[in-house]
Write a protein that holds these residues in place. Structure first.
Motif, PDB file in Angstrom:
ATOM      1  N   PHE A  33       0.864  -1.190   0.000  1.00  0.00           N
ATOM      2  CA  PHE A  33       0.000   0.000   0.000  1.00  0.00           C
ATOM      3  C   PHE A  33       0.896   1.233   0.000  1.00  0.00           C
ATOM      4  O   PHE A  33       2.102   1.124   0.261  1.00  0.00           O
ATOM      5  CB  PHE A  33      -0.934   0.008   1.214  1.00  0.00           C
ATOM      6  N   SER A  34       0.333   2.380  -0.285  1.00  0.00           N
ATOM      7  CA  SER A  34       1.149   3.588  -0.154  1.00  0.00           C
ATOM      8  C   SER A  34       0.400   4.658   0.642  1.00  0.00           C
ATOM      9  O   SER A  34      -0.822   4.791   0.540  1.00  0.00           O
ATOM     10  CB  SER A  34       1.599   4.110  -1.519  1.00  0.00           C
ATOM     11  N   LEU A  35       1.166   5.357   1.462  1.00  0.00           N
ATOM     12  CA  LEU A  35       0.623   6.436   2.293  1.00  0.00           C
ATOM     13  C   LEU A  35       1.624   7.606   2.249  1.00  0.00           C
ATOM     14  O   LEU A  35       2.624   7.536   1.536  1.00  0.00           O
ATOM     15  CB  LEU A  35       0.411   5.955   3.735  1.00  0.00           C
ATOM     16  N   ILE A  36       1.348   8.635   3.016  1.00  0.00           N
ATOM     17  CA  ILE A  36       2.217   9.826   3.048  1.00  0.00           C
ATOM     18  C   ILE A  36       2.993   9.838   4.364  1.00  0.00           C
ATOM     19  O   ILE A  36       2.401   9.670   5.429  1.00  0.00           O
ATOM     20  CB  ILE A  36       1.355  11.120   2.954  1.00  0.00           C
ATOM     21  N   ASN A  37       4.303  10.045   4.281  1.00  0.00           N
ATOM     22  CA  ASN A  37       5.086  10.038   5.527  1.00  0.00           C
ATOM     23  C   ASN A  37       5.159  11.438   6.160  1.00  0.00           C
ATOM     24  O   ASN A  37       4.556  12.389   5.653  1.00  0.00           O
ATOM     25  CB  ASN A  37       6.478   9.429   5.294  1.00  0.00           C
ATOM     26  N   GLN A  38       5.909  11.545   7.251  1.00  0.00           N
ATOM     27  CA  GLN A  38       5.957  12.798   8.024  1.00  0.00           C
ATOM     28  C   GLN A  38       6.608  13.942   7.248  1.00  0.00           C
ATOM     29  O   GLN A  38       6.515  15.092   7.654  1.00  0.00           O
ATOM     30  CB  GLN A  38       6.682  12.567   9.364  1.00  0.00           C
ATOM     31  N   ASP A  39       7.294  13.625   6.139  1.00  0.00           N
ATOM     32  CA  ASP A  39       7.895  14.675   5.316  1.00  0.00           C
ATOM     33  C   ASP A  39       7.007  15.031   4.128  1.00  0.00           C
ATOM     34  O   ASP A  39       7.425  15.766   3.231  1.00  0.00           O
ATOM     35  CB  ASP A  39       9.272  14.215   4.822  1.00  0.00           C
ATOM     36  N   GLY A  40       5.814  14.457   4.121  1.00  0.00           N
ATOM     37  CA  GLY A  40       4.874  14.754   3.037  1.00  0.00           C
ATOM     38  C   GLY A  40       5.149  13.946   1.781  1.00  0.00           C
ATOM     39  O   GLY A  40       4.595  14.230   0.714  1.00  0.00           O
ATOM     40  N   LYS A  41       6.038  12.951   1.876  1.00  0.00           N
ATOM     41  CA  LYS A  41       6.384  12.140   0.700  1.00  0.00           C
ATOM     42  C   LYS A  41       5.558  10.862   0.657  1.00  0.00           C
ATOM     43  O   LYS A  41       5.297  10.246   1.700  1.00  0.00           O
ATOM     44  CB  LYS A  41       7.866  11.769   0.746  1.00  0.00           C
ATOM     45  N   LYS A  42       5.197  10.478  -0.572  1.00  0.00           N
ATOM     46  CA  LYS A  42       4.464   9.224  -0.762  1.00  0.00           C
ATOM     47  C   LYS A  42       5.427   8.075  -0.496  1.00  0.00           C
ATOM     48  O   LYS A  42       6.553   8.072  -1.011  1.00  0.00           O
ATOM     49  CB  LYS A  42       3.954   9.175  -2.205  1.00  0.00           C
ATOM     50  N   ILE A  43       4.979   7.127   0.293  1.00  0.00           N
ATOM     51  CA  ILE A  43       5.872   6.028   0.645  1.00  0.00           C
ATOM     52  C   ILE A  43       5.096   4.715   0.592  1.00  0.00           C
ATOM     53  O   ILE A  43       3.924   4.660   0.945  1.00  0.00           O
ATOM     54  CB  ILE A  43       6.532   6.308   2.023  1.00  0.00           C
ATOM     55  N   LYS A  44       5.785   3.687   0.071  1.00  0.00           N
ATOM     56  CA  LYS A  44       5.117   2.383  -0.070  1.00  0.00           C
ATOM     57  C   LYS A  44       5.506   1.458   1.089  1.00  0.00           C
ATOM     58  O   LYS A  44       6.627   1.540   1.599  1.00  0.00           O
ATOM     59  CB  LYS A  44       5.521   1.737  -1.394  1.00  0.00           C
ATOM     60  N   LEU A  90       6.311   1.877  12.421  1.00  0.00           N
ATOM     61  CA  LEU A  90       5.355   2.642  11.627  1.00  0.00           C
ATOM     62  C   LEU A  90       4.204   3.073  12.524  1.00  0.00           C
ATOM     63  O   LEU A  90       3.499   2.232  13.088  1.00  0.00           O
ATOM     64  CB  LEU A  90       4.789   1.809  10.463  1.00  0.00           C
ATOM     65  N   PHE A  91       4.035   4.376  12.668  1.00  0.00           N
ATOM     66  CA  PHE A  91       2.892   4.926  13.409  1.00  0.00           C
ATOM     67  C   PHE A  91       1.891   5.383  12.348  1.00  0.00           C
ATOM     68  O   PHE A  91       2.117   6.368  11.646  1.00  0.00           O
ATOM     69  CB  PHE A  91       3.344   6.096  14.294  1.00  0.00           C
ATOM     70  N   ILE A  92       0.803   4.619  12.211  1.00  0.00           N
ATOM     71  CA  ILE A  92      -0.184   4.933  11.167  1.00  0.00           C
ATOM     72  C   ILE A  92      -1.357   5.686  11.799  1.00  0.00           C
ATOM     73  O   ILE A  92      -1.996   5.182  12.727  1.00  0.00           O
ATOM     74  CB  ILE A  92      -0.670   3.650  10.461  1.00  0.00           C
ATOM     75  N   SER A  93      -1.647   6.870  11.276  1.00  0.00           N
ATOM     76  CA  SER A  93      -2.703   7.704  11.866  1.00  0.00           C
ATOM     77  C   SER A  93      -4.092   7.185  11.530  1.00  0.00           C
ATOM     78  O   SER A  93      -4.390   6.858  10.375  1.00  0.00           O
ATOM     79  CB  SER A  93      -2.570   9.134  11.364  1.00  0.00           C
ATOM     80  N   VAL A  94      -4.934   7.136  12.544  1.00  0.00           N
ATOM     81  CA  VAL A  94      -6.348   6.806  12.317  1.00  0.00           C
ATOM     82  C   VAL A  94      -7.179   8.097  12.366  1.00  0.00           C
ATOM     83  O   VAL A  94      -8.396   8.054  12.443  1.00  0.00           O
ATOM     84  CB  VAL A  94      -6.881   5.779  13.355  1.00  0.00           C
ATOM     85  N   ASP A  95      -6.477   9.232  12.325  1.00  0.00           N
ATOM     86  CA  ASP A  95      -7.138  10.543  12.351  1.00  0.00           C
ATOM     87  C   ASP A  95      -6.491  11.416  11.275  1.00  0.00           C
ATOM     88  O   ASP A  95      -5.916  12.466  11.571  1.00  0.00           O
ATOM     89  CB  ASP A  95      -6.959  11.156  13.751  1.00  0.00           C
ATOM     90  N   PRO A  96      -6.560  10.951   9.998  1.00  0.00           N
ATOM     91  CA  PRO A  96      -5.829  11.667   8.940  1.00  0.00           C
ATOM     92  C   PRO A  96      -6.286  13.113   8.753  1.00  0.00           C
ATOM     93  O   PRO A  96      -5.519  13.941   8.261  1.00  0.00           O
ATOM     94  CB  PRO A  96      -6.102  10.828   7.691  1.00  0.00           C
ATOM     95  N   GLU A  97      -7.509  13.431   9.175  1.00  0.00           N
ATOM     96  CA  GLU A  97      -7.995  14.808   9.005  1.00  0.00           C
ATOM     97  C   GLU A  97      -7.171  15.809   9.821  1.00  0.00           C
ATOM     98  O   GLU A  97      -6.897  16.908   9.380  1.00  0.00           O
ATOM     99  CB  GLU A  97      -9.459  14.893   9.449  1.00  0.00           C
ATOM    100  N   ARG A  98      -6.788  15.396  11.032  1.00  0.00           N
ATOM    101  CA  ARG A  98      -6.017  16.311  11.875  1.00  0.00           C
ATOM    102  C   ARG A  98      -4.520  16.011  11.830  1.00  0.00           C
ATOM    103  O   ARG A  98      -3.700  16.897  12.091  1.00  0.00           O
ATOM    104  CB  ARG A  98      -6.522  16.239  13.330  1.00  0.00           C
ATOM    105  N   ASP A  99      -4.183  14.743  11.552  1.00  0.00           N
ATOM    106  CA  ASP A  99      -2.768  14.361  11.554  1.00  0.00           C
ATOM    107  C   ASP A  99      -2.113  14.651  10.205  1.00  0.00           C
ATOM    108  O   ASP A  99      -1.977  13.773   9.348  1.00  0.00           O
ATOM    109  CB  ASP A  99      -2.611  12.887  11.943  1.00  0.00           C
TER     110      ASP A  99
END
Lengths: 197, 138
Positions: A33-44, A90-99
């Protein structure tokens, strides 16, 4: 494939005689899967292949559960000593709206001053949902009367240990959070299955 | 007159014992400077013969303070709001991570590890008890 799984299970059980695992043994492949990391970069997810992973679902506004788990995870990293280099969190946010990535960066740097070991992941709510489903992680917004707080998020708080091939090997329940014993499990698994490098 | 003094003294002693709430090991969890929420933990000891109740908690560092309980249901950690907290006579109630805690929400400023935060606890019988809770990373 079934044979392979059988052999793995057999291996885990036979090793269990020599070493009693603290976590709950588990066996499940995680699809990429891919998400966005703490630097704003797409990461798989596959970018982490070759590393042992500790995966936790949480959110930065979390008042009790996540800070406890993150402190334990931070202690696990300290307990790992020489084995630390084979592990990422990996700390995956379950609150992407605020995180936002920025919020995640501030949050994770508190638990990992080096910035080398803990990765914060956020993304579109629908992407997070798919990832959580793979881990069978549950989360749900709970409104709080006070408008300034807005809402809290009830969520499952397991720590997942994933091997370098992307297979979940162990699960730790929230009350199974002794850092020394989790670190010992990781060391044992690395000894059994190799460093992944 | 003697009787009256004895009566008065016993009354005072009774009052003093009646209010005997002791707060042991209070601490606030250190959280990242960006975090808006944290929690206060402690042990509340009631040494009196009467039940007392923690009704509310206040601090200058946050907008909202509530009594909460983290409950695990099938692996899911849920937050439950608790209106008040009863402390039975001659017993203690522990507020600890993953259980009962005082939720501190909407921090007005970042809290620093090692600093002591003034907290006011309001009990039904014992009234206001002011404590200093250190911010700890644990």
């Amino acid at each position: 494939m079934k044979k392979l799984i059988f052999i793995f299970v057999l291996l885990i059980f036979s090793f269990s005689y020599a070493y009693q695992f603290y976590g709950i043994p588990y066996l499940q492949q995680v699809n990429d899967f891919s998400l966005i990391n703490q630097d704003g970069k797409k990461i798989k997810f596959s970018d982490f292949k070759g590393k042992y992973l500790l995966v936790f679902f949480g959110y930065t506004y979390c008042p009790d559960v996540c800070p406890t788990s993150m402190l334990r995870i931070s202690d696990v990293l300290d307990e790992l000593g020489d084995y630390k280099k084979y592990v990422k969190v990996l700390f995956i946010s379950v609150d992407p709206e605020r995180d936002t990535p920025k919020a995640l960066k501030k949050f994770i740097s508190f638990y990992d001053k080096t910035g080398k070991y803990i990765v914060g992941l956020t993304g579109k709510p629908e992407d997070i949902k798919k990832v959580a489903k793979q881990f069978r992680a549950f989360y749900q917004k709970v409104p709080v009367k006070n408008k300034e707080v807005g809402y809290l998020v009830d969520h499952s708080a397991y720590i997942y240990l994933v091997d370098p091939k992307g297979i979940i090997r162990m699960i730790y329940r929230p009350d199974n959070d002794d850092p020394k014993r989790i670190a010992e499990d990781i060391k044992q698994i690395i000894k059994m299955f190799g460093t992944g490098e | 007159m003697k009787k009256f003094i004895i009566f008065l003294l016993t009354g005072f002693i009774f009052l003093a014992y009646g209010n005997e709430i002791i707060i042991k090991d209070p601490w606030i969890r250190a959280v990242p400077p960006s975090s808006k929420n944290t929690a206060l933990f402690m042990t509340i000891v009631n040494k009196s013969d009467k039940q007392d109740t923690l009704i509310s908690v206040k601090t200058d560092i946050a907008k909202i303070v509530m009594i909460h309980k983290t409950v695990e249901e099938n692996g899911i950690m849920k937050m439950k709001h608790v209106d008040s907290l009863s402390i039975p006579p001659h017993s203690e109630v522990k507020l600890k991570p993953g259980g009962l805690h005082i939720m501190i929400m909407g921090l007005k400023r970042p809290i620093k590890e090692g600093e002591e935060v003034k907290i006011n606890l309001f009990f039904k019988n014992s009234g206001n008890i002011e404590i200093l809770a250190p911010v700890l990373r644990r």
